[in-house]
Design a protein around this motif. Structure first.
Motif, short mmCIF file in Angstrom:
data_model
loop_
_atom_site.label_atom_id
_atom_site.label_comp_id
_atom_site.label_asym_id
_atom_site.label_seq_id
_atom_site.Cartn_x
_atom_site.Cartn_y
_atom_site.Cartn_z
N ASN A 20 -30.21 -57.11 29.63
CA ASN A 20 -29.14 -56.70 27.83
C ASN A 20 -29.67 -58.12 27.05
O ASN A 20 -29.30 -59.55 27.89
CB ASN A 20 -27.98 -57.28 28.08
N SER A 63 -26.94 -62.80 14.60
CA SER A 63 -26.44 -62.21 14.12
C SER A 63 -26.24 -62.03 12.25
O SER A 63 -26.80 -61.84 11.99
CB SER A 63 -25.53 -61.09 14.21
N GLY A 84 -32.24 -55.95 21.27
CA GLY A 84 -30.68 -56.57 21.40
C GLY A 84 -29.86 -56.48 20.41
O GLY A 84 -30.10 -55.58 19.57
N ILE A 85 -28.65 -56.90 21.01
CA ILE A 85 -27.12 -57.21 20.19
C ILE A 85 -27.61 -58.09 19.56
O ILE A 85 -27.58 -59.68 19.97
CB ILE A 85 -26.11 -56.88 20.99
N GLY A 86 -26.82 -58.49 18.62
CA GLY A 86 -26.10 -59.47 17.75
C GLY A 86 -24.80 -60.06 17.74
O GLY A 86 -24.00 -58.99 17.13
N GLY A 87 -24.78 -60.97 18.32
CA GLY A 87 -23.30 -62.08 18.09
C GLY A 87 -23.46 -62.82 17.51
O GLY A 87 -24.47 -63.68 16.70
N LYS A 88 -22.35 -63.17 16.56
CA LYS A 88 -22.15 -63.98 14.99
C LYS A 88 -21.22 -65.53 15.23
O LYS A 88 -21.06 -65.85 15.92
CB LYS A 88 -20.94 -63.43 13.92
N ALA A 127 -20.50 -65.68 23.76
CA ALA A 127 -19.02 -64.25 23.89
C ALA A 127 -19.78 -63.00 24.63
O ALA A 127 -19.39 -62.64 25.67
CB ALA A 127 -18.51 -64.07 23.12
N TYR A 128 -21.16 -63.15 24.20
CA TYR A 128 -21.55 -61.72 24.48
C TYR A 128 -22.18 -62.39 26.12
O TYR A 128 -21.93 -60.98 26.93
CB TYR A 128 -22.64 -61.12 23.75
N GLN A 142 -19.80 -62.01 28.74
CA GLN A 142 -19.46 -60.59 28.69
C GLN A 142 -20.40 -60.05 29.60
O GLN A 142 -19.83 -58.61 29.84
CB GLN A 142 -19.18 -59.92 26.97
N LEU A 143 -21.19 -59.75 29.36
CA LEU A 143 -22.89 -58.40 30.02
C LEU A 143 -22.99 -58.96 30.54
O LEU A 143 -24.29 -59.92 30.77
CB LEU A 143 -23.31 -58.15 28.70
#
Lengths: 356, 322
Positions: free
Chosen positions: A154, A159, A194-198, A205-206, A209-210
């Motif tokens: 992941n 972001s 992928g995913i974006g964290g601010k 945090a992401y 958690q993942l």
């Protein structure tokens, strides 16, 4: 005698005030969020020392560049240095204040900080979406002793636009032609996966958690959030751990003398101990100053910070600039920053010099 | 001059002052009303002017392309527009029935002593700042969603034709569906509070005559209460939709912030407002900056279109009833 001196000082002050060039009692700046904590800490200590306040707004590097170009602040701050051409076109000058390192962090069951080794092609492959499993051959080859989970990777990235992303993508562009061609470098990019964290805190945090995630954060955030950082292979071929020594090694091995406009990114620097994803944050000022008194105060502040601010920087996990770079910056100040009369504003020989 | 004349003159004077005061009052309230129009026009104009550099460089393709690349300065709003609409639709699909249930229960079925505490609880929910919903969504809801609900959804709905692909994908706990659910929770207090208030405006005599001819509670609600309050109920839903369309912080926390369009609702996405909030501070370069303002304009257009559609639907409904 003392009385006479006081009187003279008063007269001088009066004259200066009359001439409209009174000593400024506050200076203002705006820009990058990454160095905000240390600027605030320095400003606090500086106010206690000198009575001069710094008003710094951490509105982001893009905002900082806009504000200094609009001349609404005395200095701008940016994590991304401006190219020499751009500096010349705007009549600006830039200098680095502190450094930080960007660190890949992973969340894998049973794998602790400093256990996983990554090489530049593997890191680029993961962020390009070419390596999608932790059990991929390329990862397994680098980490023969580790028990890798059979799960998807992941990918986590920022972001928001940020200097951290700029340093990270600049590094990937340098070590991977594939990345350079497909994605490139900027404060934010078109991420293939992928995913974006601010913010750093969002990415942290992401990742926390993942399961099976990988992200990149400022070194300080990796420490504070107790994230498992990886080792990374540098240009000398050694796997180094991120810490203040390896960041400073990168800065010391960098060739600042031959970087016009001090445009230098500390990624993939030579040296066996250099951490490959290191970067400095910069201050932008005009070379021709209409308000020399204020400009002098700005330079005095950063001069004071270079001299007295190292320990405070280290407490907040920033890396102070090496002495030779500071000397270079001081020389540049006295050579290039001039008042309306063409006279240099900063005099390196008379300016307060601390332990440096 | 007689006494009567004097009284008449005084009366006329009083009348004139009153008239003057009336005029002044009218003027003041008119100014207040005009300020709204002026603000709206000013915002629209500045948004448009701000987006001009982006339109010049990217043309109208800005609204139809799915690309967001700050490096090559190619921007398209399709991804964020899609994300905005999809998350809002999910929020309405989940939020409206629940709100309806809450309002129904509170006004028709709940015993008197329960109405006040539940009503106050709803109003308190509406007062929670959106960032709290975002943090709760990220730290509490998302992990639970990933470990329990998403695998269940994939197992039970992932095989369906047409709808199946929506529920396939890695259970990250962060993505479009999570954002939609959080939005639903956020709009429920708004919609249900208004629905409750308007349901209470239905004259008791109408309800009771329906009950007296043997209608069930459901029949009363569906055939008496809803037709009577139709306009206000639609207004309540629109208010909720408005909040869902523009919500920023809570969505930014849980949507995953990726600009691509995926078939799966489990994948990360982005909304217009989350994109602006994320990228505005560090947008370097004129086209990038201007594209973000153009996104703001796109949100404006989306909101106005949705509201206009709602009004049009209302009018059609009204015609059909007549």
């Amino acid at each position: 005698m003392v009385k006479g001196f006081k009187f003279a000082a008063l007269v001088c002050a009066g004259l200066f005030a009359a001439a409209g060039s009174a000593r400024a009692d506050s200076i203002s700046g705006a820009g990058a969020t990454f160095p905000y904590p240390i600027y605030a800490k320095w400003a606090d200590a500086y106010k206690k020392d000198t009575g001069i306040a710094l008003n710094y707004q951490s509105i982001g590097s893009g905002g900082g560049i806009k504000q200094i170009k609009a001349k609404t602040v005395d200095f701008g701050a940016s994590d991304m240095p401006l190219k020499p051409e751009e500096l010349d076109a705007a009549g600006l000058l830039q200098f680095p204040t502190v450094m930080g390192g960007v660190v890949p962090v992973v969340n894998l069951n049973g794998i602790k900080a400093g256990e996983m080794k990554l090489s530049p092609p593997v890191l680029a492959g993961i962020y390009l979406g070419k390596i999608t499993k932790w059990t991929d051959q390329a990862i397994a080859k680098l980490n023969p002793g580790l028990k890798l989970p059979d799960s998807d990777i992941n990918v986590v990235h920022r972001s928001d636009g940020s200097g951290t992303t700029f340093i990270f993508t600049h590094y990937l562009s340098q070590v991977s032609p594939d990345w350079k061609g497909k994605v490139g470098e900027n404060t934010s990019v078109d991420w293939p996966v992928g995913i974006g964290g601010k913010g750093n805190e969002g990415v942290a945090a992401y990742v926390k958690q993942l399961d099976g995630s990988i992200g990149y954060v400022e070194y300080a955030y990796a420490l504070q959030n107790k994230l498992a950082n990886t080792l990374l292979q540098n240009s000398a071929g050694t796997f180094v751990a991120p810490n203040s020594e390896s960041f400073q090694a990168a800065a010391a091995n960098a060739d600042w003398e031959h970087a016009p406009g001090l445009y230098l990114l500390l990624t993939d620097q030579p040296g066996a101990n250099s951490w490959p994803i290191t970067g400095a944050t910069f201050i932008l000022m005009y070379k021709a100053q209409g308000k020399p008194a204020t400009a002098r105060e700005v330079l005095n502040f950063f001069n004071w910070a270079y001299a007295n601010g190292d320990e405070m920087a280290a407490q907040l996990d920033y890396i102070p600039m090496p002495d030779k770079v500071v000397e270079l910056v001081r020389g540049m100040w006295s050579k290039d920053i001039k008042g309306p009369d063409g006279q240099s504003i900063f005099d390196a020989s008379t300016a307060m010099s601390g332990k440096k | 001059m007689t006494a009567a004349d004097a009284t008449e003159a005084a009366l006329a004077r009083g009348f004139r002052t009153q008239q003057l005061a009336d005029h002044a009052f009218r003027g003041v309230t008119l100014t207040c009303a005009l300020i709204v129009l002026l603000t709206l026009a000013a915002i629209l104009v500045s948004l448009f002017v701000g987006s001009l550099p982006a339109f010049r460089a990217l043309h109208l393709g800005f609204f139809t392309r799915e690309v967001w690349n700050p490096v090559t300065e190619q921007f398209g709003a399709l991804g964020p527009i899609y994300g905005t609409l999809v998350t809002s639709v999910i929020a309405l699909l989940l939020g409206v029935p629940v709100s309806f249930g809450i309002a129904l229960f509170l006004t028709q079925l709940a015993p008197e002593w329960m109405r006040r505490p539940i009503g106050i609880a709803i109003e308190l929910l509406a007062a929670i700042p959106s960032i709290i919903y975002g943090m709760w969504g990220l730290f509490v809801f998302a992990p639970y969603f990933a470990s329990h609900l998403q695998p269940w959804l994939t197992a039970h709905l992932g095989g369906l034709p047409l709808l199946g692909p929506l529920f396939q994908g890695p259970p990250l706990g962060i993505g479009m569906l999570t954002a939609g659910v959080i939005l639903a929770i956020m709009i429920v207090p708004f919609i249900s509070a208004i629905m409750r208030d308007v349901f209470e405006t239905v004259p008791a005599v109408m309800r009771e005559s329906a009950y007296s001819i043997g209608a069930t509670t459901w029949e009363v609600v569906w055939n008496v209460i809803l037709p009577y309050t139709r306009v206000s109920v639609t207004g309540a839903i629109m208010l909720g939709l408005g909040r869902a369309l523009g919500e920023t912080m809570a969505v930014t926390f849980v949507i995953g912030n990726a600009h691509d369009i995926h078939a799966s609702l489990f994948m990360p996405g982005a909304t217009i407002s989350s994109t602006i909030a994320n990228e505005f501070t560090e947008a370097v370069g004129d086209i990038y900056y201007s594209s973000l303002i153009a996104l703001g304009l796109a949100l404006f257009i989306v909101t106005i279109t949705v509201l206009a559609l709602a009004k049009w639907m209302l009018r059609r409904m009204a015609l059909r009833v007549q």
